[in-house]
Design a protein around this motif. Structure first.
Motif, PDB file in Angstrom:
ATOM      1  N   PRO A   1      47.356  41.573  44.119  1.00  0.00           N
ATOM      2  CA  PRO A   1      45.933  41.427  43.799  1.00  0.00           C
ATOM      3  C   PRO A   1      45.352  40.077  44.200  1.00  0.00           C
ATOM      4  CG  PRO A   1      47.271  41.368  41.801  1.00  0.00           C
ATOM      5  CD  PRO A   1      48.182  41.723  42.934  1.00  0.00           C
TER       6      PRO A   1
ATOM      7  N   ALA B   1      38.964  51.661  50.001  1.00  0.00           N
ATOM      8  CA  ALA B   1      39.983  52.019  49.014  1.00  0.00           C
ATOM      9  C   ALA B   1      40.102  53.526  49.000  1.00  0.00           C
ATOM     10  CB  ALA B   1      39.595  51.494  47.635  1.00  0.00           C
TER      11      ALA B   1
ATOM     12  N   VAL C   1      44.498  50.527  51.056  1.00  0.00           N
ATOM     13  CA  VAL C   1      43.480  49.572  50.613  1.00  0.00           C
ATOM     14  C   VAL C   1      43.321  48.573  51.744  1.00  0.00           C
ATOM     15  CG1 VAL C   1      42.877  47.820  48.912  1.00  0.00           C
ATOM     16  CG2 VAL C   1      44.139  49.848  48.204  1.00  0.00           C
TER      17      VAL C   1
ATOM     18  N   TYR D   1      43.058  42.005  55.174  1.00  0.00           N
ATOM     19  CA  TYR D   1      43.938  42.611  54.175  1.00  0.00           C
ATOM     20  C   TYR D   1      44.139  44.087  54.470  1.00  0.00           C
ATOM     21  CZ  TYR D   1      46.125  43.718  49.749  1.00  0.00           C
ATOM     22  OH  TYR D   1      47.021  44.124  48.795  1.00  0.00           O
TER      23      TYR D   1
ATOM     24  N   LEU E   1      49.619  52.135  49.590  1.00  0.00           N
ATOM     25  CA  LEU E   1      50.129  52.312  48.232  1.00  0.00           C
ATOM     26  C   LEU E   1      51.225  53.371  48.218  1.00  0.00           C
ATOM     27  CD1 LEU E   1      46.727  52.198  46.308  1.00  0.00           C
ATOM     28  CD2 LEU E   1      48.241  50.314  46.901  1.00  0.00           C
TER      29      LEU E   1
ATOM     30  N   GLU F   1      46.941  47.314  52.905  1.00  0.00           N
ATOM     31  CA  GLU F   1      48.090  47.700  52.082  1.00  0.00           C
ATOM     32  C   GLU F   1      48.123  49.219  51.966  1.00  0.00           C
ATOM     33  OE1 GLU F   1      49.848  46.993  47.557  1.00  0.00           O
ATOM     34  OE2 GLU F   1      47.828  46.313  48.035  1.00  0.00           O
TER      35      GLU F   1
ATOM     36  N   SER G   1      44.435  49.726  42.308  1.00  0.00           N
ATOM     37  CA  SER G   1      45.842  49.359  42.147  1.00  0.00           C
ATOM     38  C   SER G   1      46.298  48.662  43.420  1.00  0.00           C
ATOM     39  CB  SER G   1      46.706  50.592  41.927  1.00  0.00           C
ATOM     40  OG  SER G   1      46.420  51.180  40.680  1.00  0.00           O
ATOM     41  N   THR G   2      46.994  47.552  43.279  1.00  0.00           N
ATOM     42  CA  THR G   2      47.492  46.811  44.431  1.00  0.00           C
ATOM     43  C   THR G   2      48.724  46.019  44.025  1.00  0.00           C
ATOM     44  OG1 THR G   2      46.984  45.098  46.062  1.00  0.00           O
ATOM     45  CG2 THR G   2      45.826  44.969  43.970  1.00  0.00           C
ATOM     46  N   ARG G   3      49.648  45.914  44.951  1.00  0.00           N
ATOM     47  CA  ARG G   3      50.861  45.142  44.678  1.00  0.00           C
ATOM     48  C   ARG G   3      50.611  43.642  44.804  1.00  0.00           C
ATOM     49  NH1 ARG G   3      52.908  49.790  47.401  1.00  0.00           N
ATOM     50  NH2 ARG G   3      54.351  50.915  46.057  1.00  0.00           N
TER      51      ARG G   3
ATOM     52  N   LEU H   1      44.317  40.347  47.896  1.00  0.00           N
ATOM     53  CA  LEU H   1      43.133  41.201  48.021  1.00  0.00           C
ATOM     54  C   LEU H   1      41.892  40.458  47.541  1.00  0.00           C
ATOM     55  CD1 LEU H   1      41.741  43.834  48.727  1.00  0.00           C
ATOM     56  CD2 LEU H   1      42.504  44.750  46.528  1.00  0.00           C
TER      57      LEU H   1
END
Length: 148
Positions: free
Chosen positions: A135, A69, A60, A4, A8, A6, A131-133, A138
């Protein structure tokens, strides 16, 4: 293999606002002449864009049995089961349910999040809020690398 990752990144509207800040600084400098106006326009827009880019550069990742993170690197073995938060529940954990001792990588422009309890008895941090687009992805990545 990295399960994973990402970034942000800030929304497009923030970049538009950064350009408008440059225009505003240029207009403020207009009474001093054309060159100061151009300098204010370019300098103001550049500084605002750097600020937006810096704020939106948090990442993240789940790598090498750790949740990374932002600047924090948390071993997955010290984490409990992940809890996917929808927009309403994420807003609650950002506000009245929040614990000041918790680690939070919070971006207000991302409505969903993931909450994971910290199970290490040596660590005073009760949970991690990220915060994650996405979840669900993740949470799946964290579950995949957790020890049995």
């Amino acid at each position: 293999m990295q399960p994973y990752e990402e970034r942000l990144s800030a929304p497009r509207s923030w970049w538009f606002i950064a350009v408008l800040i440059g225009v505003s600084v240029g207009l403020i400098m207009l009474p001093f002449g054309t060159l100061p106006m151009l300098g204010g326009l370019i300098g103001g827009a550049a500084l605002a864009c750097v600020a937006v880019s810096s704020y939106g550069s948090a990442r993240v990742r789940v790598v090498a049995d750790s949740l990374v993170a932002g600047e924090a690197r948390i071993p997955v073995s010290a984490l409990g089961a992940p809890q996917v938060l929808d927009a309403a529940e994420a807003a609650a954990w950002r506000t009245y349910k929040a614990d000041p001792r918790a680690f939070m990588l919070l971006r207000s422009y991302i409505p969903t999040a993931l909450r994971v309890d910290v199970t290490d008895p040596e660590d005073p941090t009760p949970y991690v809020y990220v915060s994650t687009r996405n979840p669900e992805a993740l949470a799946a990545a964290l579950t995949a690398v957790q020890p049995a």
